[in-house]
Design a protein around this motif. Structure first.
Motif, PDB file in Angstrom:
ATOM      1  N   THR A 141      40.997  33.668  32.131  1.00 28.93           N
ATOM      2  CA  THR A 141      40.035  33.354  32.090  1.00 28.93           C
ATOM      3  C   THR A 141      39.712  31.738  31.284  1.00 28.93           C
ATOM      4  O   THR A 141      39.093  30.961  31.693  1.00 28.93           O
ATOM      5  CB  THR A 141      39.140  34.374  30.994  1.00 28.93           C
ATOM      6  OG1 THR A 141      39.110  35.437  31.961  1.00 28.93           O
ATOM      7  CG2 THR A 141      37.528  33.809  30.809  1.00 28.93           C
ATOM      8  N   GLU A 175      40.334  24.195  32.902  1.00 29.05           N
ATOM      9  CA  GLU A 175      40.446  23.591  34.263  1.00 29.05           C
ATOM     10  C   GLU A 175      39.163  22.900  34.811  1.00 29.05           C
ATOM     11  O   GLU A 175      39.164  21.850  35.204  1.00 29.05           O
ATOM     12  CB  GLU A 175      41.285  24.488  35.236  1.00 29.05           C
ATOM     13  CG  GLU A 175      41.720  23.692  36.447  1.00 29.05           C
ATOM     14  CD  GLU A 175      42.013  24.393  37.607  1.00 29.05           C
ATOM     15  OE1 GLU A 175      42.087  25.794  37.737  1.00 29.05           O
ATOM     16  OE2 GLU A 175      42.509  23.953  38.592  1.00 29.05           O
ATOM     17  N   ARG A 176      38.435  23.960  34.916  1.00 27.19           N
ATOM     18  CA  ARG A 176      37.084  23.602  35.433  1.00 27.19           C
ATOM     19  C   ARG A 176      36.127  22.614  34.500  1.00 27.19           C
ATOM     20  O   ARG A 176      35.489  21.689  35.068  1.00 27.19           O
ATOM     21  CB  ARG A 176      36.068  24.864  35.866  1.00 27.19           C
ATOM     22  CG  ARG A 176      36.719  25.585  36.907  1.00 27.19           C
ATOM     23  CD  ARG A 176      36.591  25.016  38.216  1.00 27.19           C
ATOM     24  NE  ARG A 176      35.033  24.920  38.487  1.00 27.19           N
ATOM     25  CZ  ARG A 176      34.626  23.757  39.103  1.00 27.19           C
ATOM     26  NH1 ARG A 176      35.394  22.573  38.926  1.00 27.19           N
ATOM     27  NH2 ARG A 176      33.454  23.726  39.216  1.00 27.19           N
ATOM     28  N   ARG A 219      41.206  29.230  33.591  1.00 30.54           N
ATOM     29  CA  ARG A 219      40.210  28.811  34.645  1.00 30.54           C
ATOM     30  C   ARG A 219      38.989  27.868  34.226  1.00 30.54           C
ATOM     31  O   ARG A 219      38.744  26.965  34.432  1.00 30.54           O
ATOM     32  CB  ARG A 219      39.637  29.985  35.288  1.00 30.54           C
ATOM     33  CG  ARG A 219      38.965  29.718  36.387  1.00 30.54           C
ATOM     34  CD  ARG A 219      39.500  29.148  37.754  1.00 30.54           C
ATOM     35  NE  ARG A 219      38.587  28.822  38.516  1.00 30.54           N
ATOM     36  CZ  ARG A 219      38.855  27.881  39.530  1.00 30.54           C
ATOM     37  NH1 ARG A 219      39.897  26.967  39.666  1.00 30.54           N
ATOM     38  NH2 ARG A 219      37.885  27.607  40.595  1.00 30.54           N
TER      39      ARG A 219
END
Ligand code: GDP
Length: 329
Positions: free
Chosen positions: A108, A114-115, A111
């Motif tokens: 989680t 990264e976003r 991710r």
């Protein structure tokens, strides 16, 4: 039901948000029927931290995991059925592991980070993660700007999680500081949710370090004052004690009585006439008259949210009572 907005930290407020989600789902005719009802949860991000180069948002994750049905409810954080290979490797490398992240939980954070690095806002990323996990409710960070709660103990200032997790909030908190709060702004999504709400519920979260940061985002409390919806709070203090965490000790340190009435007084002093209603546990029914003398009307209910049934019932009771309360502000 109604269009409900809940302000929440990771535990008490999260459980109540779950109750609203369950109650809304039960009230729908079918999966396609939104019925004009919905739930938005505005979550504290003052507890966020940077760890292993990743952006960790513990309160958002608790709310999302709980509403997705994948929280480890016994432990109270992280994923059910979690494995710990990554943590074991990090430990071998000598990385700090006092803030534990299981393998799935780590994904989680990877991710999210990264976003964020790709330019997405925390609001957008949170929406993506929640949608991927099947969460129906809108989960919004209190803002997209970095706000970091810091705690002063006798030995000096600590980052929130160092105080809360690493030192298990054993040291008395002498002062709370919200770094970055002056530059923070409520998001369009937060303002729209508040403006469109039929009921705003301040969850039974820690008033100092969970609700405090949310209400301190410049402009957010003003939006609550201006909103047409009644604003009600649920006491995190039951029978003179916090169910979990340091809220009772923090209340005592301010010199305010450690009780549901003390919580009502704390909010009344900081945000006069903001609360139109205040929910206390049945064990605190005797405090109702004193709380009403401060302004808000009182609902006495069973507020111990042990299981799904209790949560959904409490949420339904709060909506039925709260939506028609007169606004004080
Ligand atoms: P954190 O982000 O994990 O610190 O959690 P919160 O601030 O959201 O929640 C902590 C507060 O939740 C504590 O002050 C508890 O007393 C309260 N709390 C936890 N469970 C319950 C419950 O079942 N009922 C009520 N009324 N309060 C609860």
């Amino acid at each position: 039901m109604a269009r409900v907005v809940v302000l929440a930290g990771g535990t008490g407020g999260a459980k109540l948000a779950h109750g609203f989600d369950l109650a809304l789902a039960a009230g729908r005719a079918g999966p396609g029927d939104a019925g004009g009802d919905d739930l938005t949860v505005i979550v504290n991000t003052g507890d966020d931290l940077e760890l292993h180069g990743l952006h960790v948002s513990p309160d958002i994750d608790m709310v999302v995991y709980l509403l997705a049905g994948i929280l480890d409810r016994e432990r109270g954080w992280g994923l059910a059925g979690e494995t710990w290979s990554a943590a074991a490797m990090l430990e071998r490398y000598g990385a700090p592991t006092w803030f534990r992240l299981g393998d799935g939980d780590l994904a989680t954070q990877v991710r999210r980070t990264e976003r964020l690095h790709a330019g997405a806002t925390l609001t957008a990323v949170t929406g993506e993660l929640a949608a991927a996990l099947g969460v129906r409710a809108r989960i919004l960070p209190m803002c997209d700007d970095p706000v970091r709660t810091r705690i002063r103990i006798d030995a000096g200032w600590l980052d929130f999680q160092e105080w809360f997790v690493r030192r298990r909030h054993a040291d008395d908190a002498r002062e709370v500081r919200l770094e970055g709060i002056a530059r923070a702004r409520p998001t369009r999504e937060v303002m729209a949710a508040i403006g469109g709400a039929g009921l705003v519920v301040v969850g039974p979260s820690n008033p100092f370090v969970s609700i405090g940061p949310i209400l301190a985002v410049p402009g957010l409390a003003d939006a609550l004052y201006a909103a047409p919806a009644p604003v009600v709070a649920v006491s995190p203090i039951v029978a003179g004690r916090a169910i979990k965490g340091p809220a009772d000790r923090m209340l005592a340190a301010t010199g305010i009585e450690v009780s549901a009435a003390g919580v009502a007084q704390y909010y009344a002093e900081r945000y006069p006439r903001l609360l139109d209603g205040f929910v206390v546990d049945r064990s605190d029914a005797a405090l109702a008259a004193r709380i009403e003398a401060l302004g808000p009307r009182v609902l006495v209910a069973d507020t111990l949210m042990t299981g799904d049934g209790e949560r959904a019932r409490l949420a339904s009771e709060i909506v039925a009572w709260g939506v028609s309360l007169a606004r004080l502000a």
